[in-house]
Design an enzyme around this catalytic site. Structure first.
Site, PDB file in Angstrom:
ATOM      1  N   CYS A 159      -3.700   1.578 -11.410  1.00 40.71           N
ATOM      2  CA  CYS A 159      -5.163   1.699 -10.593  1.00 40.71           C
ATOM      3  C   CYS A 159      -6.011   2.819 -11.301  1.00 40.71           C
ATOM      4  CB  CYS A 159      -5.075   2.122  -9.235  1.00 40.71           C
ATOM      5  SG  CYS A 159      -3.698   0.873  -8.235  1.00 40.71           S
TER       6      CYS A 159
ATOM      7  N   HIS B 201     -10.156   6.561  -5.506  1.00 39.43           N
ATOM      8  CA  HIS B 201      -9.654   5.040  -5.683  1.00 39.43           C
ATOM      9  C   HIS B 201      -9.416   4.340  -4.399  1.00 39.43           C
ATOM     10  CE1 HIS B 201      -7.014   1.961  -6.491  1.00 39.43           C
ATOM     11  NE2 HIS B 201      -5.697   2.328  -6.087  1.00 39.43           N
TER      12      HIS B 201
ATOM     13  N   ASN C 232      -7.520  -2.749  -1.890  1.00 38.66           N
ATOM     14  CA  ASN C 232      -7.095  -2.033  -3.215  1.00 38.66           C
ATOM     15  C   ASN C 232      -7.347  -3.145  -4.169  1.00 38.66           C
ATOM     16  OD1 ASN C 232      -5.957  -0.948  -5.228  1.00 38.66           O
ATOM     17  ND2 ASN C 232      -4.115  -0.080  -4.087  1.00 38.66           N
TER      18      ASN C 232
HETATM   19  O1  UT7 Z   1      -3.092   2.021  -5.660  1.00 40.24           O
HETATM   20  C1  UT7 Z   1      -1.952   2.499  -5.363  1.00 40.24           C
HETATM   21  C2  UT7 Z   1      -1.234   1.516  -4.546  1.00 40.24           C
HETATM   22  N1  UT7 Z   1      -0.504   2.255  -3.433  1.00 40.24           N
HETATM   23  C3  UT7 Z   1      -0.912   2.620  -2.176  1.00 40.24           C
HETATM   24  O2  UT7 Z   1      -1.743   3.013  -2.063  1.00 40.24           O
HETATM   25  C4  UT7 Z   1       0.112   2.792  -1.314  1.00 40.24           C
HETATM   26  C5  UT7 Z   1       0.248   4.137  -0.808  1.00 40.24           C
HETATM   27  N2  UT7 Z   1       0.761   4.054   0.624  1.00 40.24           N
HETATM   28  C6  UT7 Z   1       0.194   3.348   1.721  1.00 40.24           C
HETATM   29  O3  UT7 Z   1      -0.888   3.169   1.791  1.00 40.24           O
HETATM   30  C7  UT7 Z   1       1.127   3.397   3.061  1.00 40.24           C
HETATM   31  O4  UT7 Z   1       2.402   3.768   2.898  1.00 40.24           O
HETATM   32  C8  UT7 Z   1       1.268   2.049   3.717  1.00 40.24           C
HETATM   33  C9  UT7 Z   1       0.160   1.328   3.997  1.00 40.24           C
HETATM   34  C10 UT7 Z   1       1.850   1.000   2.379  1.00 40.24           C
HETATM   35  C11 UT7 Z   1       2.261   1.972   4.788  1.00 40.24           C
HETATM   36  O5  UT7 Z   1       1.842   3.005   5.789  1.00 40.24           O
HETATM   37  P1  UT7 Z   1       2.809   3.945   6.334  1.00 40.24           P
HETATM   38  O6  UT7 Z   1       2.113   4.625   7.401  1.00 40.24           O
HETATM   39  O7  UT7 Z   1       3.476   4.698   5.202  1.00 40.24           O
HETATM   40  O8  UT7 Z   1       4.005   3.128   7.033  1.00 40.24           O
HETATM   41  P2  UT7 Z   1       5.690   3.068   6.362  1.00 40.24           P
HETATM   42  O9  UT7 Z   1       5.939   2.404   5.358  1.00 40.24           O
HETATM   43  O10 UT7 Z   1       6.124   4.392   6.990  1.00 40.24           O
HETATM   44  O11 UT7 Z   1       5.977   1.912   7.854  1.00 40.24           O
HETATM   45  C12 UT7 Z   1       5.686   2.010   9.237  1.00 40.24           C
HETATM   46  C13 UT7 Z   1       6.344   0.959   9.910  1.00 40.24           C
HETATM   47  C14 UT7 Z   1       7.823   0.247   9.416  1.00 40.24           C
HETATM   48  O12 UT7 Z   1       8.369  -0.118  10.536  1.00 40.24           O
HETATM   49  P3  UT7 Z   1       9.531   0.752  11.205  1.00 40.24           P
HETATM   50  O13 UT7 Z   1      10.689   1.006   9.959  1.00 40.24           O
HETATM   51  O14 UT7 Z   1       8.785   2.193  11.626  1.00 40.24           O
HETATM   52  O15 UT7 Z   1      10.077   0.057  12.223  1.00 40.24           O
HETATM   53  C15 UT7 Z   1       7.339  -0.618   8.762  1.00 40.24           C
HETATM   54  O16 UT7 Z   1       8.168  -1.749   8.568  1.00 40.24           O
HETATM   55  O17 UT7 Z   1       5.208  -0.130   9.515  1.00 40.24           O
HETATM   56  C16 UT7 Z   1       6.080  -1.226   9.218  1.00 40.24           C
HETATM   57  N3  UT7 Z   1       5.010  -1.962   8.453  1.00 40.24           N
HETATM   58  C17 UT7 Z   1       4.147  -3.098   8.967  1.00 40.24           C
HETATM   59  N4  UT7 Z   1       4.185  -3.320  10.362  1.00 40.24           N
HETATM   60  C18 UT7 Z   1       3.136  -4.296  10.345  1.00 40.24           C
HETATM   61  C19 UT7 Z   1       5.056  -2.079   7.026  1.00 40.24           C
HETATM   62  N5  UT7 Z   1       4.161  -2.834   6.889  1.00 40.24           N
HETATM   63  C20 UT7 Z   1       3.742  -3.482   7.844  1.00 40.24           C
HETATM   64  C21 UT7 Z   1       2.615  -4.466   8.021  1.00 40.24           C
HETATM   65  N6  UT7 Z   1       2.251  -4.729   9.248  1.00 40.24           N
HETATM   66  N7  UT7 Z   1       1.758  -4.935   7.105  1.00 40.24           N
END
Ligand code: UT7
Length: 330
Positions: A114, A248, A278
């Site tokens: 990115c 970004h 993204n």
């Molecule tokens: O260009 C660079 C590319 N990468 C990025 O920019 C990614 C940077 N990271 C992020 O944007 C965030 O970490 C995410 C959007 C990917 C995830 O958000 P988060 O607030 O960090 O969520 P998390 O990974 O801590 O997950 C929280 C919960 C989990 O469930 P449990 O374990 O708490 O029961 C996940 O399984 O949310 C769940 N989860 C979802 N639920 C519904 C993860 N993805 C989803 C989804 N829909 N799409």
């Protein structure tokens, strides 16, 4: 006196197909509410199956050249930042060179995830300052839908396809790229990577993105403020001099956290990720283009670009916005 790289044209291309959060909720266990709250994304664009990375790059490049009012024959360097070239080689930049009829240009692809577009800006600024190039075309383009694991809700809701381009010309005067910084930390490479295709994959997937979202989030909020501070300081300026920050477009919460850490007001930050998700290396040039179209960039304004991504990598650039005062041809 070394010439400054001045942005004299910009363009973008977004595929017409819109994939909404509700569409995704019909594919994986997610919801519009979760995606909006955790990312700020509402919809993204998806390229047609037969639409190539090079074709999207061409559309954005043609737009940027038209705006710059220059002929493709005058370009002497083409850099295409992409993580999703149509093939390993030839480079997308060479396919683009031929399609544009840029008969005098050299071209190469740049792989920095990115951060690729801002890396390319830094390379082009250096080439112009060194007198190696006078007119450079940079395109950030991605067809991320091709490397998506459509069964993984933690990644497939985040990304989209598109292209953005700028034309840079060497000139004298206050406008242009004032400073850049590039960073890399390969020890975090596994946090965001392309997993190769395996023949016995139960889901029959091709190569696909895997990511530790939480750790990439933390990394992003750490490197963004320091990279912006660095380019501003290097130019002998301060954060309060900035009229616009174009980060970004990965996650609205990342943008907010980085701004809070810097003490930078959100009103002076550009965001369009709710419409495109993204788009990796394409996200900053598309955002730059839209910021200009929306009248958020006036001549003389200071604008900072900052990105982070696979590598891990990060990059920032500080630009004094404005058309070239004096065109220099050599
Ligand atoms: O260009 C660079 C590319 N990468 C990025 O920019 C990614 C940077 N990271 C992020 O944007 C965030 O970490 C995410 C959007 C990917 C995830 O958000 P988060 O607030 O960090 O969520 P998390 O990974 O801590 O997950 C929280 C919960 C989990 O469930 P449990 O374990 O708490 O029961 C996940 O399984 O949310 C769940 N989860 C979802 N639920 C519904 C993860 N993805 C989803 C989804 N829909 N799409």
């Amino acid at each position: 006196m070394a010439l400054q790289a001045q942005i004299v044209g910009w363009g973008k291309y977004l595929p017409s197909r819109v994939l909404t959060n509700d569409d995704l909720a019909a594919m994986v266990d997610t919801s519009d509410e979760w995606i909006r709250q955790r990312t700020g994304i509402i919809e993204r664009r998806i390229a047609a199956p037969n639409e190539t990375t090079a074709e999207m790059a061409l559309r954005a490049a043609q737009d940027a050249l038209r705006m710059a009012g220059i002929s493709s024959r005058d370009i002497d360097l083409i850099i295409v930042a992409t993580a999703t070239p149509d093939q390993e080689f030839p480079a997308t930049a060479c396919i683009l060179q031929d399609a544009l009829g840029a008969s005098r240009a050299g071209g190469f692809d740049l792989s920095a995830g990115c951060s690729g577009f801002v890396y390319a800006l830094a390379m082009a600024a250096g080439a112009i300052a060194a007198g190696m190039s006078r007119l450079v075309l940079i395109v950030g383009v991605e067809k991320l839908s091709r490397i998506m694991d459509w069964s993984d809700r933690s990644t497939c809701v985040l990304f989209g396809d598109g292209a953005g381009a700028v034309v840079l010309r060497g000139g004298e005067g206050p406008s242009g790229i004032l400073s850049t910084t590039l960073g890399a930390d390969g020890s975090g490479g596994d946090l965001l990577a392309l997993r190769p295709k395996v023949s016995d994959d139960p889901n029959g997937r091709g190569p696909y993105i895997t990511m530790d979202g939480r750790r990439v989030f933390k990394f992003a909020t750490r490197v963004m403020p320091s990279a912006v501070s660095q380019v501003v300081k290097e130019a002998g300026l301060s954060l309060s001099d900035l009229q616009l920050l174009i980060p970004h477009q990965a996650n609205q919460r990342i943008i907010e956290a980085a701004c809070e850490a810097m003490g930078f007001p959100m009103e002076r930050t550009f965001s369009n990720l709710e419409r495109y998700g993204n788009t990796s290396a394409a996200s900053i040039p598309i955002a730059l283009c839209e910021a200009a179209e929306e009248g958020r960039l006036a001549d003389g304004d200071l604008v900072a670009l900052v990105s982070f991504g696979a590598g891990l990598s990060w990059a920032a650039a500080l630009i004094r916005w404005g058309r070239a005062e004096r065109v220099v041809w050599y």
